[in-house]
Write a protein that holds these residues in place. Structure first.
Motif, PDB file in Angstrom:
ATOM      1  N   ASP A  22       0.748  -1.220  -0.002  1.00  0.00           N
ATOM      2  CA  ASP A  22       0.084   0.012  -0.062  1.00  0.00           C
ATOM      3  C   ASP A  22       0.833   1.168   0.131  1.00  0.00           C
ATOM      4  O   ASP A  22       0.469   2.162  -0.784  1.00  0.00           O
ATOM      5  CB  ASP A  22      -0.912   0.122   1.227  1.00  0.00           C
ATOM      6  N   ASP A  23       1.971   1.280   0.592  1.00  0.00           N
ATOM      7  CA  ASP A  23       2.789   2.283   0.855  1.00  0.00           C
ATOM      8  C   ASP A  23       4.353   2.076   0.998  1.00  0.00           C
ATOM      9  O   ASP A  23       4.610   0.931   0.942  1.00  0.00           O
ATOM     10  CB  ASP A  23       2.401   3.204   1.896  1.00  0.00           C
ATOM     11  N   PHE A  24       5.200   2.893   1.022  1.00  0.00           N
ATOM     12  CA  PHE A  24       6.565   2.711   0.911  1.00  0.00           C
ATOM     13  C   PHE A  24       6.988   1.718   2.391  1.00  0.00           C
ATOM     14  O   PHE A  24       7.919   1.130   2.236  1.00  0.00           O
ATOM     15  CB  PHE A  24       7.715   3.889   0.905  1.00  0.00           C
ATOM     16  N   VAL A  25       6.246   2.278   3.459  1.00  0.00           N
ATOM     17  CA  VAL A  25       6.785   1.667   4.617  1.00  0.00           C
ATOM     18  C   VAL A  25       6.102   0.068   4.593  1.00  0.00           C
ATOM     19  O   VAL A  25       7.216  -0.787   5.110  1.00  0.00           O
ATOM     20  CB  VAL A  25       6.105   2.176   5.708  1.00  0.00           C
ATOM     21  N   ASP A  26       5.136  -0.308   4.053  1.00  0.00           N
ATOM     22  CA  ASP A  26       4.801  -1.548   3.889  1.00  0.00           C
ATOM     23  C   ASP A  26       5.566  -2.295   2.914  1.00  0.00           C
ATOM     24  O   ASP A  26       6.019  -3.426   2.985  1.00  0.00           O
ATOM     25  CB  ASP A  26       3.110  -1.624   3.480  1.00  0.00           C
ATOM     26  N   PHE A  27       6.040  -1.623   1.826  1.00  0.00           N
ATOM     27  CA  PHE A  27       7.053  -2.424   0.946  1.00  0.00           C
ATOM     28  C   PHE A  27       8.362  -2.444   1.569  1.00  0.00           C
ATOM     29  O   PHE A  27       8.915  -3.995   1.740  1.00  0.00           O
ATOM     30  CB  PHE A  27       7.275  -1.361  -0.147  1.00  0.00           C
ATOM     31  N   CYS A  28       8.899  -1.596   2.318  1.00  0.00           N
ATOM     32  CA  CYS A  28      10.242  -1.921   3.063  1.00  0.00           C
ATOM     33  C   CYS A  28       9.946  -2.855   4.275  1.00  0.00           C
ATOM     34  O   CYS A  28      11.062  -3.742   4.321  1.00  0.00           O
ATOM     35  CB  CYS A  28      10.614  -0.477   3.759  1.00  0.00           C
ATOM     36  N   GLU A  29       8.862  -2.999   4.835  1.00  0.00           N
ATOM     37  CA  GLU A  29       8.665  -3.985   5.920  1.00  0.00           C
ATOM     38  C   GLU A  29       8.709  -5.430   5.258  1.00  0.00           C
ATOM     39  O   GLU A  29       9.424  -6.239   5.762  1.00  0.00           O
ATOM     40  CB  GLU A  29       7.165  -3.776   6.734  1.00  0.00           C
ATOM     41  N   GLY A  30       8.000  -5.432   4.174  1.00  0.00           N
ATOM     42  CA  GLY A  30       7.848  -7.069   3.589  1.00  0.00           C
ATOM     43  C   GLY A  30       9.389  -7.214   2.989  1.00  0.00           C
ATOM     44  O   GLY A  30       9.511  -8.352   2.987  1.00  0.00           O
ATOM     45  N   PHE A  31      10.098  -6.176   2.244  1.00  0.00           N
ATOM     46  CA  PHE A  31      11.407  -6.591   1.678  1.00  0.00           C
ATOM     47  C   PHE A  31      12.286  -6.935   2.802  1.00  0.00           C
ATOM     48  O   PHE A  31      13.015  -7.952   2.592  1.00  0.00           O
ATOM     49  CB  PHE A  31      11.872  -5.520   1.154  1.00  0.00           C
ATOM     50  N   PHE A  32      12.282  -6.318   3.872  1.00  0.00           N
ATOM     51  CA  PHE A  32      13.343  -6.558   4.735  1.00  0.00           C
ATOM     52  C   PHE A  32      13.026  -7.870   5.636  1.00  0.00           C
ATOM     53  O   PHE A  32      13.972  -8.730   5.984  1.00  0.00           O
ATOM     54  CB  PHE A  32      13.665  -5.488   5.735  1.00  0.00           C
ATOM     55  N   LEU A  33      11.697  -8.135   6.003  1.00  0.00           N
ATOM     56  CA  LEU A  33      11.377  -9.448   6.548  1.00  0.00           C
ATOM     57  C   LEU A  33      11.571 -10.465   5.612  1.00  0.00           C
ATOM     58  O   LEU A  33      12.184 -11.518   6.217  1.00  0.00           O
ATOM     59  CB  LEU A  33       9.920  -9.549   6.791  1.00  0.00           C
ATOM     60  N   GLU A  34      11.580 -10.573   4.387  1.00  0.00           N
ATOM     61  CA  GLU A  34      11.900 -11.594   3.207  1.00  0.00           C
ATOM     62  C   GLU A  34      13.315 -11.585   3.395  1.00  0.00           C
ATOM     63  O   GLU A  34      13.929 -12.734   3.101  1.00  0.00           O
ATOM     64  CB  GLU A  34      11.064 -11.303   1.836  1.00  0.00           C
ATOM     65  N   LEU A  35      14.201 -10.648   3.410  1.00  0.00           N
ATOM     66  CA  LEU A  35      15.362 -10.472   3.289  1.00  0.00           C
ATOM     67  C   LEU A  35      16.184 -11.345   4.358  1.00  0.00           C
ATOM     68  O   LEU A  35      16.942 -12.164   4.562  1.00  0.00           O
ATOM     69  CB  LEU A  35      16.177  -9.446   3.226  1.00  0.00           C
ATOM     70  N   LEU A  36      15.593 -10.943   5.775  1.00  0.00           N
ATOM     71  CA  LEU A  36      16.070 -11.584   6.839  1.00  0.00           C
ATOM     72  C   LEU A  36      15.423 -13.194   6.928  1.00  0.00           C
ATOM     73  O   LEU A  36      16.251 -13.985   7.348  1.00  0.00           O
ATOM     74  CB  LEU A  36      15.407 -10.886   8.216  1.00  0.00           C
ATOM     75  N   TYR A  37      14.357 -13.344   6.547  1.00  0.00           N
ATOM     76  CA  TYR A  37      13.891 -14.726   6.376  1.00  0.00           C
ATOM     77  C   TYR A  37      15.001 -15.615   5.519  1.00  0.00           C
ATOM     78  O   TYR A  37      15.444 -16.870   5.644  1.00  0.00           O
ATOM     79  CB  TYR A  37      12.410 -14.952   5.880  1.00  0.00           C
ATOM     80  N   GLY A  38      15.323 -15.011   4.438  1.00  0.00           N
ATOM     81  CA  GLY A  38      16.147 -15.574   3.341  1.00  0.00           C
ATOM     82  C   GLY A  38      17.651 -15.926   3.946  1.00  0.00           C
ATOM     83  O   GLY A  38      18.177 -17.010   3.962  1.00  0.00           O
ATOM     84  N   ILE A  39      18.199 -14.857   4.610  1.00  0.00           N
ATOM     85  CA  ILE A  39      19.455 -14.877   5.213  1.00  0.00           C
ATOM     86  C   ILE A  39      19.348 -16.221   6.466  1.00  0.00           C
ATOM     87  O   ILE A  39      20.322 -17.053   6.440  1.00  0.00           O
ATOM     88  CB  ILE A  39      19.911 -13.744   6.130  1.00  0.00           C
ATOM     89  N   ALA A  40      18.468 -16.032   7.249  1.00  0.00           N
ATOM     90  CA  ALA A  40      18.141 -17.001   8.101  1.00  0.00           C
ATOM     91  C   ALA A  40      18.181 -18.478   7.781  1.00  0.00           C
ATOM     92  O   ALA A  40      18.775 -19.484   8.143  1.00  0.00           O
ATOM     93  CB  ALA A  40      17.052 -17.086   9.138  1.00  0.00           C
ATOM     94  N   GLU A  41      17.270 -18.744   6.664  1.00  0.00           N
ATOM     95  CA  GLU A  41      17.164 -19.766   6.204  1.00  0.00           C
ATOM     96  C   GLU A  41      18.607 -20.474   5.294  1.00  0.00           C
ATOM     97  O   GLU A  41      18.700 -21.686   5.611  1.00  0.00           O
ATOM     98  CB  GLU A  41      15.967 -19.831   4.902  1.00  0.00           C
ATOM     99  N   ARG A  42      19.183 -19.662   4.917  1.00  0.00           N
ATOM    100  CA  ARG A  42      20.410 -20.096   4.200  1.00  0.00           C
ATOM    101  C   ARG A  42      21.427 -20.677   5.649  1.00  0.00           C
ATOM    102  O   ARG A  42      22.145 -21.640   5.151  1.00  0.00           O
ATOM    103  CB  ARG A  42      21.059 -19.100   3.522  1.00  0.00           C
TER     104      ARG A  42
END
Length: 104
Positions: A22-42
């Motif tokens: 919906d907005d930039f904050v929502d985008f950043c939240e989703g992006f960084f959560l996915e980034l952290l999830y990917g790092i932890a998964e690896r």
């Protein structure tokens, strides 16, 4: 080579998912959560797969170097296994340690 198409498809799906924010904050939240999830998964999966690989190499090395274990197996099966379990003469200088097996 097999992983590349799957990885690309997952990246496209995640990118399209962040575009629906919906907005930039929502985008950043989703992006960084996915980034952290990917790092932890690896980190977790890499460590887990490495531990499993070392454990299997150690188990294989243990089974190869225990003649008493195989003699007992032959006694139990009476040498008439469908897997054709036979005793072979081993050469000690050709044995590989579990650490060397993992590095190959």
């Amino acid at each position: 080579l097999i992983q590349v198409p799957l990885s690309t498809a997952c990246s496209v799906v995640l990118f399209v998912g962040t575009l629906g924010a919906d907005d930039f904050v929502d985008f950043c939240e989703g992006f960084f959560l996915e980034l952290l999830y990917g790092i932890a998964e690896r980190l977790i999966l890499g460590t887990l797969f490495e531990a499993i690989e070392k454990g299997l190499a150690y188990a294989a090395h243990w089974a190869k170097t225990r003649s008493w274990f195989w003699r007992f197996t032959l006694i139990l099966t009476a040498g008439r296994s469908t897997r054709a379990l036979l005793m072979n003469e081993g050469k000690d200088e050709e044995e590989i340690s579990p650490e060397e097996m993992v590095q190959e």
